[in-house]
Design an enzyme around this catalytic site. Structure first.
Site, short mmCIF file in Angstrom:
data_model
loop_
_atom_site.label_atom_id
_atom_site.label_comp_id
_atom_site.label_asym_id
_atom_site.label_seq_id
_atom_site.Cartn_x
_atom_site.Cartn_y
_atom_site.Cartn_z
N PRO A 20 1.39 -1.12 0.15
CA PRO A 20 0.64 -0.14 0.12
C PRO A 20 1.51 1.32 -0.52
O PRO A 20 0.96 2.21 0.10
CB PRO A 20 -0.41 -0.01 1.40
CG PRO A 20 -0.28 -1.06 1.79
CD PRO A 20 1.00 -1.89 1.47
N GLU B 195 0.92 -7.88 9.40
CA GLU B 195 1.07 -6.26 9.21
C GLU B 195 2.00 -6.29 8.23
O GLU B 195 2.19 -4.47 7.77
CB GLU B 195 1.42 -6.07 10.78
CG GLU B 195 0.33 -5.76 10.75
CD GLU B 195 -0.11 -6.83 11.37
OE1 GLU B 195 0.18 -7.57 11.48
OE2 GLU B 195 -1.48 -6.84 12.26
N ARG C 143 -5.47 -8.23 -20.81
CA ARG C 143 -6.09 -7.75 -21.57
C ARG C 143 -5.04 -7.58 -22.81
O ARG C 143 -6.23 -7.42 -23.75
CB ARG C 143 -7.88 -7.31 -21.18
CG ARG C 143 -7.00 -6.22 -20.13
CD ARG C 143 -7.79 -5.79 -19.21
NE ARG C 143 -9.26 -4.27 -20.65
CZ ARG C 143 -9.20 -3.77 -21.04
NH1 ARG C 143 -8.10 -3.30 -21.00
NH2 ARG C 143 -9.78 -3.87 -22.46
N ASP D 72 -9.81 2.37 -25.07
CA ASP D 72 -10.51 2.14 -23.39
C ASP D 72 -10.11 3.37 -22.62
O ASP D 72 -9.03 4.38 -23.36
CB ASP D 72 -9.04 1.50 -22.95
CG ASP D 72 -9.44 0.42 -22.75
OD1 ASP D 72 -10.17 -0.40 -23.06
OD2 ASP D 72 -8.46 -0.65 -22.77
#
Ligand code: ADE
Length: 257
Positions: free
Chosen positions: A90, A117, A154, A169
């Site tokens: 993160p 963690e 993709r 896109d």
């Protein structure tokens, strides 16, 4: 392309990899996905993969040895391939379409998924990229890796039926996608714009570009900073800004959330 996912929860990947376009890409041998459960490299009878932090503090950290040994096993199996080793984190660089396009050029991707963690810091020496799915904390890196694999696979040649569909896109062109319509021409009083039905491809392209630009201006004005605006684009944006000022409309709706 080869993809290895290093995870304690390989079964989590069965859903996203076992359906639709990604499933077909695997069946067509466009991509090979291996799941490596690093529990097998855990220490002792209980195959422990985590431990408490030196210096104290709450939570458990992933030990270095199981992840280093998982990487060794991948390198032994595929010694020749050039690998991009991507740590799900993160605190990493936020994932975006440009990154998916970059990953799609690679020969071999390795996704390292953590739980608990955090990681022993030395694990970072294994990786080429530290990437976050977004500014929120998931229970582990698996969901983030699934999204990144999906967005990357993709884009591989021959995966999407119509190669042009990836190029138009939202995000690939630098603008959000224009609206689309299919039959019926009118539904519950809502009509398909006339321009799309007259067969004039020049006019259709101009309409689509203007709608893309307008949608981006209204929803994601931040994206326009990186987009190469033509003089006509700039004039249109000035016009919409003036209209928004006149009606007192709030242009950047992101503040609503
Ligand atoms: N692990 C936990 N949260 C994450 C996030 N936002 N992105 C990538 N990996 C994560």
């Amino acid at each position: 392309m080869k993809i290895d996912v290093v995870t304690l929860f390989p079964e989590m990947f069965d859903g996203p990899l076992g359906h639709s376009i990604v499933k077909r890409a695997i069946e067509k041998d466009i991509v090979e996905v291996n799941k490596v459960n690093f529990r097998q490299f855990g220490k002792g009878k209980h195959q422990v993969v985590d431990d408490t932090p030196y210096g104290g503090g709450a939570g458990m950290l992933l030990k270095p040895e199981p992840l280093f040994e998982a990487m060794d096993s991948i390198n032994e199996r595929d010694p020749e391939t050039k690998k991009r080793v991507i740590l799900m984190d993160p605190a990493g660089k936020p994932f975006n379409q440009a990154m998916a396009e970059d990953f799609a050029e690679e020969e071999h991707l390795v996704f390292l998924c953590g739980h608990y963690e955090g990681y022993d810091e030395r694990i970072r020496t294994l990786v080429t990229d530290e990437v976050s799915l977004g500014d929120y904390v998931l229970t582990g890196g698996e969901l983030a890796a699934m999204v990144m694999i999906d967005a990357t696979v993709r884009l591989l040649p021959e995966v999407l039926g119509n190669a042009a569909s990836a190029q138009t896109d939202s995000h690939s062109s630098g603008l959000l996608e224009h609206p689309h319509y299919t039959r019926p021409a009118e539904y519950k009083g809502m009509k398909v714009p006339e321009v799309l039905m007259n067969g004039n491809h020049g006019l259709i392209e101009a309409w689509r570009h203007e709608e893309s630009l307008k949608r981006t201006f209204e929803r994601r004005p931040d994206m326009l900073e990186a987009y190469d605006l033509s003089d006509r684009d700039k004039a249109l944006i000035e016009k919409w800004k003036k209209e928004a000022d006149e009606t007192g409309e709030q242009v950047n709706h992101t503040e609503d959330f």
